[in-house]
Design an enzyme around this catalytic site. Structure first.
Site, PDB file in Angstrom:
ATOM      1  CB  SER A   1      -0.870  -0.152   1.223  1.00  0.00           C
ATOM      2  OG  SER A   1      -1.466  -1.187   1.324  1.00  0.00           O
TER       3      SER A   1
HETATM    4  N1  SAH Z   1      -0.820  -4.858   4.252  1.00  0.00           N
HETATM    5  C1  SAH Z   1      -0.152  -5.356   2.778  1.00  0.00           C
HETATM    6  C2  SAH Z   1      -0.933  -4.902   1.787  1.00  0.00           C
HETATM    7  C3  SAH Z   1      -1.250  -5.946   0.765  1.00  0.00           C
HETATM    8  S1  SAH Z   1      -2.394  -5.901  -0.787  1.00  0.00           S
HETATM    9  C4  SAH Z   1       1.240  -4.391   3.069  1.00  0.00           C
HETATM   10  O1  SAH Z   1       1.565  -3.754   3.649  1.00  0.00           O
HETATM   11  O2  SAH Z   1       2.034  -4.884   1.761  1.00  0.00           O
HETATM   12  C5  SAH Z   1      -3.698  -6.758   0.206  1.00  0.00           C
HETATM   13  C6  SAH Z   1      -3.446  -8.142   0.395  1.00  0.00           C
HETATM   14  O3  SAH Z   1      -4.512  -8.992   0.718  1.00  0.00           O
HETATM   15  C7  SAH Z   1      -2.797  -8.695  -0.932  1.00  0.00           C
HETATM   16  O4  SAH Z   1      -1.419  -9.585  -0.502  1.00  0.00           O
HETATM   17  C8  SAH Z   1      -3.857 -10.123  -1.090  1.00  0.00           C
HETATM   18  O5  SAH Z   1      -3.375 -11.263  -1.518  1.00  0.00           O
HETATM   19  C9  SAH Z   1      -4.709 -10.226   0.310  1.00  0.00           C
HETATM   20  N2  SAH Z   1      -5.832 -10.801   0.356  1.00  0.00           N
HETATM   21  C10 SAH Z   1      -6.981 -10.657  -0.467  1.00  0.00           C
HETATM   22  N3  SAH Z   1      -7.878 -11.160  -0.049  1.00  0.00           N
HETATM   23  C11 SAH Z   1      -7.695 -11.942   1.155  1.00  0.00           C
HETATM   24  C12 SAH Z   1      -8.225 -12.780   2.134  1.00  0.00           C
HETATM   25  N4  SAH Z   1      -9.624 -13.194   1.869  1.00  0.00           N
HETATM   26  N5  SAH Z   1      -7.645 -13.266   3.223  1.00  0.00           N
HETATM   27  C13 SAH Z   1      -6.210 -12.886   3.161  1.00  0.00           C
HETATM   28  N6  SAH Z   1      -5.612 -12.010   2.407  1.00  0.00           N
HETATM   29  C14 SAH Z   1      -6.168 -11.437   1.414  1.00  0.00           C
END
Ligand code: SAH
Length: 219
Positions: A52
C-alpha cells in the site's frame, strides 16, 4: 517520505511517524521497483498484489490508535510492511494472507528485521477473520471489501477498532468501526483504492470482483 507524504498531509501521531521513519520500506518492495521504495505510491509485489501507499499505511495505522501490547488482526499480509509498522509500535499481530508465497516471504523478512516475535503470519481466508484468536483490540483489512465483512465486528474487543476499505472494485471509502458493547460507532475516513479482498465475505475470485453482482443477475 515521512515529512512530505505523511506529516505534510496531516498524519500527526508521532509514534506512527517514528515507526515509519525507522523501518526500511525498501526491504519490502521487489528489486524492479526499488528506486520507488519511498515514493508516494502503492507498488506491485508478487502474486499480482501491492504494497500500500505509505500515506494509506500511516492513515490506517493512526485510525487503529495502536499502543504497546494491543492485539491486532491484519487481513492481507502482502509484503508484511503494515504488519511491521504495527510490530514496531509494540502491537501483537496475527496477519492472514491468502497467497502462501507472500506469507512465506513476509515471514522471512519479518524474522530478518527482528519483528517475528510479535507477528504471526497465517495462510487463509481472512475475510471471515480469525475467530480462534479473537477478540482483537484492532482489525485492519488492507484489501477492498464489497461491504463490511460481517464476521469481523463481532471479533472486536470492547472499544476495539476496525479499519476497512469498503466499496466497489475501483474506489472505496475507508470505514472505521468502534465497538461499544453490542453497538458500533461508524465513521467514514476518506476515499481510497485497494486490491480486492477475495474470499467468502469478500469478492469472488474469478469474476474480478464483480462476481456476486453478476451471479445475482444470472439467477
Ligand atoms: N498490508 C499489505 C498490503 C497488501 S495488498 C502490505 O503492507 O504490503 C492486500 C493483500 O490482501 C494481498 O496480498 C492479497 O493477497 C490479500 N488478500 C486478499 N483477500 C484476502 C483474504 N480473503 N484473506 C487474506 N488475504 C487476502
Amino acid at each position: 517520505m515521512v515529512e512530505r507524504q505523511l506529516r505534510g498531509r496531516g498524519i500527526a501521531d508521532e509514534s506512527v511517524l517514528a515507526a515509519m521513519a525507522f523501518l526500511p520500506r525498501d526491504r519490502f518492495v521487489p528489486p524492479g521497483v526499488l528506486s520507488h521504495a519511498y515514493s508516494d505510491d502503492a507498488l506491485p509485489i508478487a502474486s499480482g498484489q501491492t504494497i500500500s501507499q505509505p500515506y494509506m499505511v500511516a492513515r490506517m495505522t493512526e485510525l487503529l490508535q495502536p499502543r504497546p501490547g494491543m492485539r491486532v488482526l491484519e487481513v492481507g499480509t502482502g509484503s508484511g510492511y503494515q504488519a511491521a509498522v504495527l510490530a514496531q509500535l509494540g502491537c501483537s499481530i496475527v496477519s492472514v494472507e491468502r497467497h502462501a508465497e507472500l506469507a512465506d516471504a513476509a515471514r522471512i523478512l519479518l524474522e530478518e528485521l527482528g519483528l517475528a516475535r510479535t507477528v504471526r503470519v497465517v495462510v487463509g481466508d481472512g475475510s471471515v477473520g480469525r475467530a480462534e484468536d479473537a477478540p482483537f483490540d484492532g482489525i485492519v483489512v488492507t484489501a477492498a471489501a464489497p461491504r463490511i465483512p460481517d464476521a469481523l465486528p463481532g471479533q472486536l474487543a470492547e472499544c476495539g477498532r476496525l479499519v476497512v476499505p469498503v466499496g466497489p472494485r475501483q474506489r472505496q471509502e475507508l470505514i472505521l468501526l468502534v465497538r461499544h458493547g453490542d453497538g458500533f460507532e461508524r465513521s467514514e475516513c476518506g476515499a481510497c483504492t485497494f486490491v480486492p479482498l477475495i474470499g467468502e465475505l469478500g469478492f469472488d475470485e474469478d469474476a474480478g470482483g464483480h462476481g456476486r453482482w453478476l451471479s445475482r443477475l444470472l439467477v
